[in-house]
Design a protein around this motif. Structure first.
Motif, short mmCIF file in Angstrom:
data_model
loop_
_atom_site.label_atom_id
_atom_site.label_comp_id
_atom_site.label_asym_id
_atom_site.label_seq_id
_atom_site.Cartn_x
_atom_site.Cartn_y
_atom_site.Cartn_z
N ALA A 268 0.77 -1.20 0.10
CA ALA A 268 0.09 0.08 -0.09
C ALA A 268 0.83 1.31 0.10
O ALA A 268 2.12 1.20 0.35
CB ALA A 268 -0.92 -0.26 1.24
N PRO A 269 0.51 2.45 -0.47
CA PRO A 269 1.28 3.52 -0.29
C PRO A 269 1.86 3.92 0.89
O PRO A 269 1.35 3.65 2.20
CB PRO A 269 0.27 4.60 -0.60
N LEU A 270 3.17 4.08 1.21
CA LEU A 270 3.81 4.59 2.28
C LEU A 270 3.42 6.03 2.71
O LEU A 270 3.60 6.85 1.92
CB LEU A 270 5.27 4.35 2.03
N ASP A 271 2.82 6.00 3.69
CA ASP A 271 2.71 7.41 4.32
C ASP A 271 4.00 8.22 4.82
O ASP A 271 4.93 7.63 4.69
CB ASP A 271 1.69 7.41 5.45
N ALA A 272 3.84 9.31 5.06
CA ALA A 272 4.84 10.07 5.62
C ALA A 272 5.78 9.69 6.54
O ALA A 272 7.07 9.66 6.58
CB ALA A 272 4.38 11.68 5.73
N ASP A 273 5.31 9.20 7.61
CA ASP A 273 5.74 8.61 8.46
C ASP A 273 6.56 7.41 8.24
O ASP A 273 7.88 7.12 8.77
CB ASP A 273 4.85 8.16 9.87
N ALA A 274 6.18 6.44 7.48
CA ALA A 274 6.83 5.34 6.97
C ALA A 274 8.13 5.68 6.27
O ALA A 274 9.08 5.05 6.18
CB ALA A 274 5.92 4.29 6.40
N ARG A 275 7.81 6.55 5.38
CA ARG A 275 9.03 7.33 4.60
C ARG A 275 10.18 7.71 5.22
O ARG A 275 11.16 7.71 4.82
CB ARG A 275 8.26 8.14 3.61
N VAL A 276 9.67 8.34 6.47
CA VAL A 276 10.82 9.00 7.44
C VAL A 276 11.34 7.68 8.01
O VAL A 276 12.78 7.67 8.22
CB VAL A 276 10.09 9.65 8.46
N ARG A 277 10.76 6.74 8.51
CA ARG A 277 11.42 5.51 9.34
C ARG A 277 12.07 4.83 8.13
O ARG A 277 13.37 4.34 8.49
CB ARG A 277 10.28 4.69 9.50
N LEU A 278 12.00 4.85 6.78
CA LEU A 278 12.62 4.20 5.98
C LEU A 278 13.74 5.02 5.57
O LEU A 278 14.93 4.27 5.47
CB LEU A 278 11.89 3.75 4.65
N GLY A 279 13.95 6.06 5.11
CA GLY A 279 14.99 6.70 4.55
C GLY A 279 15.08 6.43 3.09
O GLY A 279 14.33 5.70 2.47
N GLY A 280 16.36 6.39 2.79
CA GLY A 280 16.80 6.19 1.38
C GLY A 280 16.48 6.90 0.22
O GLY A 280 15.76 7.99 0.71
N ALA A 281 16.60 6.60 -0.73
CA ALA A 281 16.21 7.33 -2.18
C ALA A 281 14.85 6.96 -2.37
O ALA A 281 14.18 6.15 -1.77
CB ALA A 281 16.94 7.26 -3.41
N ALA A 282 14.21 7.90 -3.29
CA ALA A 282 12.69 7.84 -3.48
C ALA A 282 12.41 6.82 -4.53
O ALA A 282 11.26 6.24 -4.56
CB ALA A 282 11.98 9.15 -4.02
#
Length: 444
Positions: A268-282
């Motif tokens: 499912a789409p990663l929300d803003a919090d998940a993207r922060v936890r993940l890091g890395g390139a888009a």
């Protein structure tokens, strides 16, 4: 000569790449009778490339494309979207092939250039055809050794690559699973459904494109071919079959094709919090250092939301339809592989799981030839459907137009397809071998 379809394409799971783009353009179902100069069966990479190449060589040709299902919802829209320029032998230990790799690399780049020209000609958005390169990721000492061997092979070909250490892989992917990676710049990352939709829309300006119009039979009487669909019929001078493994459904190359399914899941789409936890390139793509390992890919909002795709698990099914338990097993394995790589995202749901149909020959050759008078094939992509499919489509179109090129000469020089062992031993043996290779790939 008459060819009758014993079965029609069937797929399990949603066509996720099309789903995340939303509804696409609708194309008519063939109803009634038509005449054409060239009919192309199949609207995937091979079929649409063939139609485009015919129109390049014969601008006034009446070209008809017949797709069994919806555009971009068949096998072409179910791959992981890597259009790879370099040698990529899926049967080898580290992708390095035994053939003329310089020739194959040159041809793959011709396929990529063909795609880039289509993107420009039809005004496709850049994010459906992104020349971003890819990384071979290594999670184990054995995988690291495979990558180093592959790097030496590329150096012998004077091909550039960049070594990434564990920190470099973490900075790229947000994952600490990988101990190293080998970046190569020539791969194009496709949004496969977006690319196929764009090709079909562009071709419709000069060709007639029909969907939900499976070919039930085609037969030659004199110089002409007659193709029948559930609601219509086309009489044509020439036919190009671009149906990959479904060539066998028409009784062609029987007993010579391995019908393979690879499975993938998309979050499912990663929300803003998940993207922060993940890091890395888009956006990135990681193929495994062991060809039987796990492919991972991250896409950004421009392609349908920030998501991660996991692809692994393979099975041979001569019926051309994976079983329900194949899907269940793959879905479980995808969750396991995803969680191993991204433990901080362990709560993220896999929104889609699907199977994609591949076709391989025992000796790794395509079926790209004149099967009968004015009947040409562009089939058997050996798991490399984006680049190899484009090339076989071009080759079939050039043969139909009486044109010779490096591409046609390459396929003309290939050996015939080897016959498989008798069934059911071929399937038992292939699946046992795949499970062993999968087990041996381990963390890769």
């Amino acid at each position: 000569m008459t060819f009758v379809a014993r079965r029609l394409p069937s797929h399990r799971g949603p066509a996720a790449w099309a789903e995340i783009l939303g509804p696409g353009a609708r194309y008519p179902r063939l109803e009634g009778d038509l005449t054409a100069d060239v009919v192309v069966i199949g609207a995937g990479f091979a079929g649409l490339s063939a139609a485009r190449r015919v129109l390049q060589l014969r601008p006034d040709a009446r070209v008809v494309v017949l797709e069994a299902g919806r555009i971009a919802e068949g096998a072409a829209g179910r791959n992981s979207g890597f259009m790879i320029d370099l040698p990529h032998d899926l049967a080898s230990e580290d992708y390095a092939g035994a053939g003329d790799d310089r020739t194959l690399t040159r041809l793959n780049r011709a396929a990529i250039a063909f795609g880039q020209e289509a993107v420009a000609e039809y005004g496709l958005p850049r994010d459906v055809f992104d020349p971003a390169g890819k990384v071979n990721g290594a999670a184990t000492a054995q995988g690291d050794a495979h990558n180093r061997s592959y790097a030496k092979h590329l150096a012998s070909l004077s091909e550039p690559s960049e070594w990434l250490d564990a920190q470099g892989m973490h900075a790229l992917t947000g994952s600490r699973h990988y101990r190293s990676g080998l970046y190569t710049p020539g791969t194009v990352m496709l949004q496969p459904a977006g690319y196929i939709r764009g090709l079909a829309a562009g071709l419709q300006q000069r060709a007639q494109v029909f969907e939900t119009s499976p070919v039930l039979s085609f037969a030659r009487a004199g110089p002409s071919w007659t193709l029948k669909t559930p609601k219509g019929r086309v009489v044509a001078d020439q036919v190009i079959t671009a149906v990959n493994g479904h060539l066998e459904s028409f009784g062609i190359a029987s007993g010579r094709l391995l019908q393979l399914f690879l499975f993938a899941s998309m979050t499912a789409p990663l929300d803003a919090d998940a993207r922060v936890r993940l890091g890395g390139a888009a956006r990135w793509g990681v193929t495994p250092s062991d060809p039987m390992g796990t492919t991972m890919r991250r896409i950004d909002a421009g392609q349908g939301g920030h998501r991660i795709i996991t692809r692994t698990a393979a099975v041979v099914r001569p019926s051309l339809v994976p079983k329900a338990h194949d899907m269940r097993r793959a879905a479980r394995l995808h969750v396991q592989k995803f969680t191993e790589r991204f433990p901080t995202l362990s709560g993220v749901k896999q929104q889609y799981t699907w199977g994609g149909h591949l076709c391989l020959s025992l000796n790794g050759v395509a079926h790209t030839r004149e099967v009968d008078h004015n009947l040409f094939s562009a089939c058997v992509q050996n798991g490399l459907g984006t680049a190899r499919g484009t090339l076989t489509g071009i080759a079939a179109a050039e043969r139909a137009c009486g044109h010779t090129s490096d591409i046609t000469r390459y396929f003309d020089a290939e050996d015939d397809l080897k016959r498989l062992p008798p069934q059911p031993f071929a399937t038992w043996g292939a699946n046992a071998f795949l499970r062993w290779k999968e087990w041996r790939a381990g963390a890769e």
